[in-house]
Design a protein around this motif. Structure first.
Motif, mmCIF file in Angstrom:
data_model
loop_
_atom_site.group_PDB
_atom_site.id
_atom_site.type_symbol
_atom_site.label_atom_id
_atom_site.label_comp_id
_atom_site.label_asym_id
_atom_site.label_seq_id
_atom_site.Cartn_x
_atom_site.Cartn_y
_atom_site.Cartn_z
ATOM 1 N N HIS A 70 0.999 -1.196 -0.099
ATOM 2 C CA HIS A 70 0.057 0.113 -0.071
ATOM 3 C C HIS A 70 0.815 1.402 0.143
ATOM 4 C CE1 HIS A 70 -3.771 1.829 1.051
ATOM 5 N NE2 HIS A 70 -3.173 2.859 1.523
ATOM 6 N N TYR A 71 0.881 2.031 -0.876
ATOM 7 C CA TYR A 71 1.733 3.232 -1.168
ATOM 8 C C TYR A 71 1.048 4.389 -1.785
ATOM 9 C CZ TYR A 71 2.676 2.096 -6.013
ATOM 10 O OH TYR A 71 2.761 1.929 -7.483
ATOM 11 N N MET A 72 1.568 5.421 -1.694
ATOM 12 C CA MET A 72 1.083 6.908 -2.218
ATOM 13 C C MET A 72 2.344 7.114 -3.222
ATOM 14 S SD MET A 72 0.057 10.697 -0.966
ATOM 15 C CE MET A 72 -1.371 10.246 -0.458
ATOM 16 N N PRO A 73 2.300 7.209 -4.567
ATOM 17 C CA PRO A 73 3.192 7.307 -5.489
ATOM 18 C C PRO A 73 3.611 8.630 -5.442
ATOM 19 C CG PRO A 73 1.177 6.930 -6.738
ATOM 20 C CD PRO A 73 0.780 6.708 -5.245
ATOM 21 N N ASP A 74 4.881 9.097 -6.061
ATOM 22 C CA ASP A 74 5.483 10.221 -5.943
ATOM 23 C C ASP A 74 5.634 10.464 -7.498
ATOM 24 O OD1 ASP A 74 6.240 12.812 -5.708
ATOM 25 O OD2 ASP A 74 8.069 12.369 -4.631
ATOM 26 N N GLN A 75 6.887 10.304 -7.892
ATOM 27 C CA GLN A 75 7.073 10.549 -9.413
ATOM 28 C C GLN A 75 6.847 9.185 -10.186
ATOM 29 O OE1 GLN A 75 8.169 13.453 -10.745
ATOM 30 N NE2 GLN A 75 7.569 14.177 -8.557
ATOM 31 N N GLU A 76 6.918 8.002 -9.575
ATOM 32 C CA GLU A 76 6.972 6.779 -10.182
ATOM 33 C C GLU A 76 5.977 5.786 -9.590
ATOM 34 O OE1 GLU A 76 9.167 5.813 -12.983
ATOM 35 O OE2 GLU A 76 9.762 8.052 -12.703
ATOM 36 N N CYS A 77 5.305 4.942 -10.277
ATOM 37 C CA CYS A 77 4.435 3.764 -10.081
ATOM 38 C C CYS A 77 5.143 2.603 -10.131
ATOM 39 C CB CYS A 77 3.093 4.000 -10.595
ATOM 40 S SG CYS A 77 2.217 5.385 -10.242
ATOM 41 N N LEU A 78 4.842 1.630 -9.326
ATOM 42 C CA LEU A 78 5.275 0.098 -9.465
ATOM 43 C C LEU A 78 4.772 -0.500 -10.752
ATOM 44 C CD1 LEU A 78 5.160 -1.105 -5.971
ATOM 45 C CD2 LEU A 78 6.991 -0.067 -7.189
ATOM 46 N N GLU A 79 5.251 -1.261 -11.613
ATOM 47 C CA GLU A 79 5.035 -1.686 -12.789
ATOM 48 C C GLU A 79 4.347 -3.119 -12.280
ATOM 49 O OE1 GLU A 79 4.413 -4.292 -15.859
ATOM 50 O OE2 GLU A 79 6.220 -4.507 -14.906
ATOM 51 N N LEU A 80 3.080 -3.608 -12.467
ATOM 52 C CA LEU A 80 2.967 -4.785 -11.923
ATOM 53 C C LEU A 80 3.369 -6.157 -12.419
ATOM 54 C CD1 LEU A 80 -0.917 -3.822 -11.370
ATOM 55 C CD2 LEU A 80 0.951 -3.813 -9.823
ATOM 56 N N LYS A 81 3.588 -6.164 -13.797
ATOM 57 C CA LYS A 81 4.120 -7.531 -14.134
ATOM 58 C C LYS A 81 5.611 -7.875 -13.361
ATOM 59 C CE LYS A 81 5.536 -10.422 -17.939
ATOM 60 N NZ LYS A 81 5.687 -10.531 -19.460
ATOM 61 N N SER A 82 6.582 -6.605 -13.382
ATOM 62 C CA SER A 82 7.874 -6.667 -12.859
ATOM 63 C C SER A 82 7.747 -7.048 -11.321
ATOM 64 C CB SER A 82 8.633 -5.749 -13.056
ATOM 65 O OG SER A 82 8.410 -4.299 -12.332
ATOM 66 N N LEU A 83 6.822 -6.498 -10.545
ATOM 67 C CA LEU A 83 6.572 -6.735 -9.181
ATOM 68 C C LEU A 83 6.021 -8.189 -9.008
ATOM 69 C CD1 LEU A 83 6.314 -5.838 -6.241
ATOM 70 C CD2 LEU A 83 3.743 -5.322 -6.784
ATOM 71 N N LYS A 84 5.475 -8.727 -9.997
ATOM 72 C CA LYS A 84 5.000 -10.125 -9.702
ATOM 73 C C LYS A 84 6.272 -11.317 -10.027
ATOM 74 C CE LYS A 84 2.775 -12.330 -13.329
ATOM 75 N NZ LYS A 84 1.715 -12.616 -14.275
ATOM 76 N N MET A 85 6.876 -10.800 -10.964
ATOM 77 C CA MET A 85 8.186 -11.666 -11.197
ATOM 78 C C MET A 85 9.132 -11.409 -9.887
ATOM 79 S SD MET A 85 7.296 -12.939 -13.845
ATOM 80 C CE MET A 85 8.642 -13.931 -14.092
ATOM 81 N N TYR A 86 9.179 -10.234 -9.272
ATOM 82 C CA TYR A 86 9.817 -10.055 -8.239
ATOM 83 C C TYR A 86 9.471 -10.961 -6.970
ATOM 84 C CZ TYR A 86 11.412 -7.788 -3.801
ATOM 85 O OH TYR A 86 11.858 -7.410 -2.558
ATOM 86 N N ILE A 87 8.232 -10.980 -6.837
ATOM 87 C CA ILE A 87 7.489 -11.836 -5.557
ATOM 88 C C ILE A 87 7.643 -13.088 -5.939
ATOM 89 C CG2 ILE A 87 5.362 -12.292 -4.399
ATOM 90 C CD1 ILE A 87 6.643 -9.607 -3.371
ATOM 91 N N HIS A 88 7.695 -13.667 -7.213
ATOM 92 C CA HIS A 88 7.666 -14.984 -7.438
ATOM 93 C C HIS A 88 9.028 -15.517 -7.249
ATOM 94 C CE1 HIS A 88 3.419 -15.817 -8.743
ATOM 95 N NE2 HIS A 88 3.840 -15.248 -9.854
ATOM 96 N N ALA A 89 9.999 -14.708 -7.333
ATOM 97 C CA ALA A 89 11.432 -15.196 -7.105
ATOM 98 C C ALA A 89 11.613 -15.406 -5.525
ATOM 99 C CB ALA A 89 12.289 -14.007 -7.358
ATOM 100 N N TYR A 90 10.752 -15.098 -4.722
ATOM 101 C CA TYR A 90 10.844 -15.650 -3.519
ATOM 102 C C TYR A 90 10.662 -16.996 -3.200
ATOM 103 C CZ TYR A 90 11.435 -10.967 -1.226
ATOM 104 O OH TYR A 90 11.960 -9.687 -0.832
ATOM 105 N N ARG A 91 9.971 -17.759 -4.081
ATOM 106 C CA ARG A 91 9.335 -18.890 -4.042
ATOM 107 C C ARG A 91 10.580 -20.080 -3.649
ATOM 108 N NH1 ARG A 91 6.351 -20.210 -8.991
ATOM 109 N NH2 ARG A 91 4.773 -19.358 -7.599
ATOM 110 N N ASN A 92 11.673 -20.086 -3.901
ATOM 111 C CA ASN A 92 12.916 -20.950 -3.695
ATOM 112 C C ASN A 92 13.894 -20.089 -2.644
ATOM 113 O OD1 ASN A 92 11.836 -23.115 -5.191
ATOM 114 N ND2 ASN A 92 12.482 -21.956 -6.858
ATOM 115 N N LEU A 93 13.450 -19.201 -1.989
ATOM 116 C CA LEU A 93 14.458 -18.520 -1.340
ATOM 117 C C LEU A 93 14.070 -18.747 0.279
ATOM 118 C CD1 LEU A 93 16.507 -16.330 -1.048
ATOM 119 C CD2 LEU A 93 14.617 -14.609 -0.735
ATOM 120 N N GLY A 94 15.208 -18.969 0.804
ATOM 121 C CA GLY A 94 15.092 -19.187 2.200
ATOM 122 C C GLY A 94 15.050 -17.782 3.042
ATOM 123 N N ILE A 95 14.073 -17.378 3.707
ATOM 124 C CA ILE A 95 13.777 -16.126 4.372
ATOM 125 C C ILE A 95 12.938 -16.138 5.341
ATOM 126 C CG2 ILE A 95 12.424 -15.118 2.658
ATOM 127 C CD1 ILE A 95 14.077 -12.499 2.852
#
Length: 138
Positions: A70-95
Motif C-alpha cells: 500500500h503506497y502513495m506514489p510520487d514520481q513513479e508507480c510500480l509496474e505490476l508484471k515486474s512486481l509479480k516476477m519479483y515476488i515469485h522469485a521468493y518461491r525458492n528463497l530461504g527467508i
C-alpha cells in the motif's frame, strides 16, 4: 556457541536457530521492480499478492501468505508484471517472514521512492499460529 568460518562466535538459540538463519535471504539477488512515470498526485495504490511463498531457512518447509503493498506514489508507480516476477522469485528463497516483509518494503521504496509505503505480510497458520508482519516507510 559455535564459531563461524571467520572465527567469530555464532549465537545459537535453544531451538538451533543461528545468525545464518536470521540473515538468510536478506541480500539474495532478486529481479528489479520496474516503474513507470506517475501522472497524478495525492492518491493511494493497494496491491494484494495472495500467492506469496518462500522457504523457512531453518526447516526448509514452505511458507505461504498474502503480501499487501500500500503506497502513495510520487514520481513513479510500480509496474505490476515486474512486481509479480519479483515476488515469485521468493518461491525458492530461504527467508523469515519478518525479513521478507522488510526486504520487500526496502525494494519497493528503492524502486519508486513513494511519498509513503506500507507492506503487510499475512502468513498462513502453521502449528496453530498465524503471523501478520507490517513494515512502514518513512
Amino acid at each position: 556457541m559455535k564459531r563461524e568460518a571467520s572465527g567469530r562466535k555464532q549465537r545459537t538459540t535453544k531451538l538451533g536457530y543461528n545468525e545464518r538463519h536470521a540473515r538468510s535471504g536478506i541480500t539474495a539477488p532478486l529481479p528489479d521492480i520496474e516503474t513507470f512515470p506517475n501522472q497524478f498526485k495525492g492518491y493511494e495504490i493497494t496491491i494484494e499478492i495472495p500467492e506469496y511463498t518462500a522457504i523457512c531457512p531453518k526447516t526448509n518447509l514452505p511458507d505461504f501468505g498474502t503480501v499487501t503493498v500500500h503506497y502513495m506514489p510520487d514520481q513513479e508507480c510500480l509496474e505490476l508484471k515486474s512486481l509479480k516476477m519479483y515476488i515469485h522469485a521468493y518461491r525458492n528463497l530461504g527467508i523469515f517472514y519478518e525479513n521478507a516483509v522488510n526486504r520487500i518494503l526496502q525494494d519497493v521504496v528503492k524502486a519508486c521512492r513513494p511519498v509513503w509505503a506500507r507492506v503487510t505480510g499475512t502468513f498462513a497458520a502453521r502449528g496453530g499460529l498465524r503471523s501478520v508482519i507490517e513494515a512502514k516507510y518513512p
